[in-house]
Design a protein around this motif. Sequence first.
Motif, PDB file in Angstrom:
ATOM      1  N   LEU A 192      36.425 -29.502  63.516  1.00  0.00           N
ATOM      2  CA  LEU A 192      36.232 -28.222  63.888  1.00  0.00           C
ATOM      3  C   LEU A 192      37.874 -27.359  64.428  1.00  0.00           C
ATOM      4  N   GLY A 231      34.950 -18.028  67.274  1.00  0.00           N
ATOM      5  CA  GLY A 231      33.914 -16.825  67.310  1.00  0.00           C
ATOM      6  C   GLY A 231      33.483 -17.406  66.054  1.00  0.00           C
ATOM      7  N   ARG A 232      33.979 -18.354  65.475  1.00  0.00           N
ATOM      8  CA  ARG A 232      32.915 -19.429  64.252  1.00  0.00           C
ATOM      9  C   ARG A 232      32.271 -20.910  65.081  1.00  0.00           C
ATOM     10  N   LEU A 233      32.156 -20.894  66.519  1.00  0.00           N
ATOM     11  CA  LEU A 233      31.988 -22.864  66.964  1.00  0.00           C
ATOM     12  C   LEU A 233      30.220 -21.753  67.420  1.00  0.00           C
ATOM     13  N   SER A 234      29.728 -22.715  67.485  1.00  0.00           N
ATOM     14  CA  SER A 234      28.085 -22.905  68.043  1.00  0.00           C
ATOM     15  C   SER A 234      28.673 -22.677  70.068  1.00  0.00           C
ATOM     16  N   ARG A 248      38.995 -24.116  63.362  1.00  0.00           N
ATOM     17  CA  ARG A 248      38.472 -23.165  63.041  1.00  0.00           C
ATOM     18  C   ARG A 248      38.700 -21.874  64.676  1.00  0.00           C
ATOM     19  N   ARG A 249      38.513 -20.924  64.696  1.00  0.00           N
ATOM     20  CA  ARG A 249      38.407 -20.604  65.438  1.00  0.00           C
ATOM     21  C   ARG A 249      37.005 -20.122  66.624  1.00  0.00           C
ATOM     22  N   GLN A 307      29.478 -26.601  69.848  1.00  0.00           N
ATOM     23  CA  GLN A 307      30.891 -27.058  69.477  1.00  0.00           C
ATOM     24  C   GLN A 307      31.635 -26.623  70.577  1.00  0.00           C
ATOM     25  N   THR A 360      42.998 -21.368  66.930  1.00  0.00           N
ATOM     26  CA  THR A 360      41.988 -22.725  66.013  1.00  0.00           C
ATOM     27  C   THR A 360      41.688 -23.235  67.494  1.00  0.00           C
TER      28      THR A 360
END
Length: 345
Positions: free
Chosen positions: A123, A129-132, A126-127, A135, A88
């Motif tokens: 954030l 792969g789920r970040l812009s 979140r891992r 981010q 994460t």
Amino acid sequence: MTLELSATAAARALEVSLEVADGETLALLGPNGTGKSTVLAVAAGLLRPDDGRVVLDGEELTGRRVVPPHARRTALLAQDPLLFPHLTALDNVAFGPRSAGVRRRAARDRARGWLAEVGADDLAGRRPGRLSGGQAQRVAIARALAAEPRLLLLDEPMAALDVAVTPALRQTLKRVLEGRTTVVVTHDVLDALLLADRVVVLDRGRVVEQGPTAEVLARPRSAFAARVAGLNMVAGRWSDGVVRDPGGRSVAGTPSGPALREGDAAVAVFRPRAVSVFRQAPGGSPRTALEVVVTDLEPHGDQVRVRAGDLAADVTAHAAAELDLAPGAPVTFVVKATEVDVYPR
């Protein structure tokens, strides 16, 4: 922490010497392939030069002894955040403290603090792969700072980001870099102006210009710095009120700063908006009339920037159409001497 770095790397045509004061942010500018990233690799211990030294706060890291990268307490942040995909955001940031022996709970507390500092505390779970992109880069900045580096190295940290997120991240960096010894590689004049106390310009592996950021960008002495600052520059010798370059171009101007003597090396600098463009040579005898060929046309705010090799002029869209400007068109650039600053090179 002060940094002293000197490095020669024959295979990369690099011969550089520079210093960074305690708490100072230094920007490295220069064309692609000129050695900027190589300098960061030497400072981080990822590249050992043929000859040279890296001394951080009096401790020799490269020279007679070589300290491995993981023991230098330096942090290198590149264009790609390079976050661990299986962790994460919180655990990515906690990785540095944990590697230094900090207990899990304390490392996570530190990580939460740095995520909040860069505006990414929401954030944490979140891992990657789920970040812009923006981010992920904020998390990468937090991860670098959580390791409490003595020296922070940034290699074009915003180059791969969408233009919409860059201003906010630039402001974040401006805040967190305050008082930290940092070297940042950038091509963006706003990065240099907002982040850096001082600028070093590299060209072909050599330092060609350095000084306080505002001074270098206001009075450039190298072609690259002039282009970054959005200025025209002609470098040559001062003679009879004009700067004559080796190619035969002559630019009349007004000397500023130290007095110039006949034959002194000098630069003439003027803004693109000060240049008038003609398809036919104008009447009279303007002191600076440069016959050039248009190489490119670019939108520039509400105007069109007309490029002719290393020179540029700004005209209205109406004027560009009326002059029938296009790449390959021969034109004459005219600039008044009162619009040209001349100073020693």
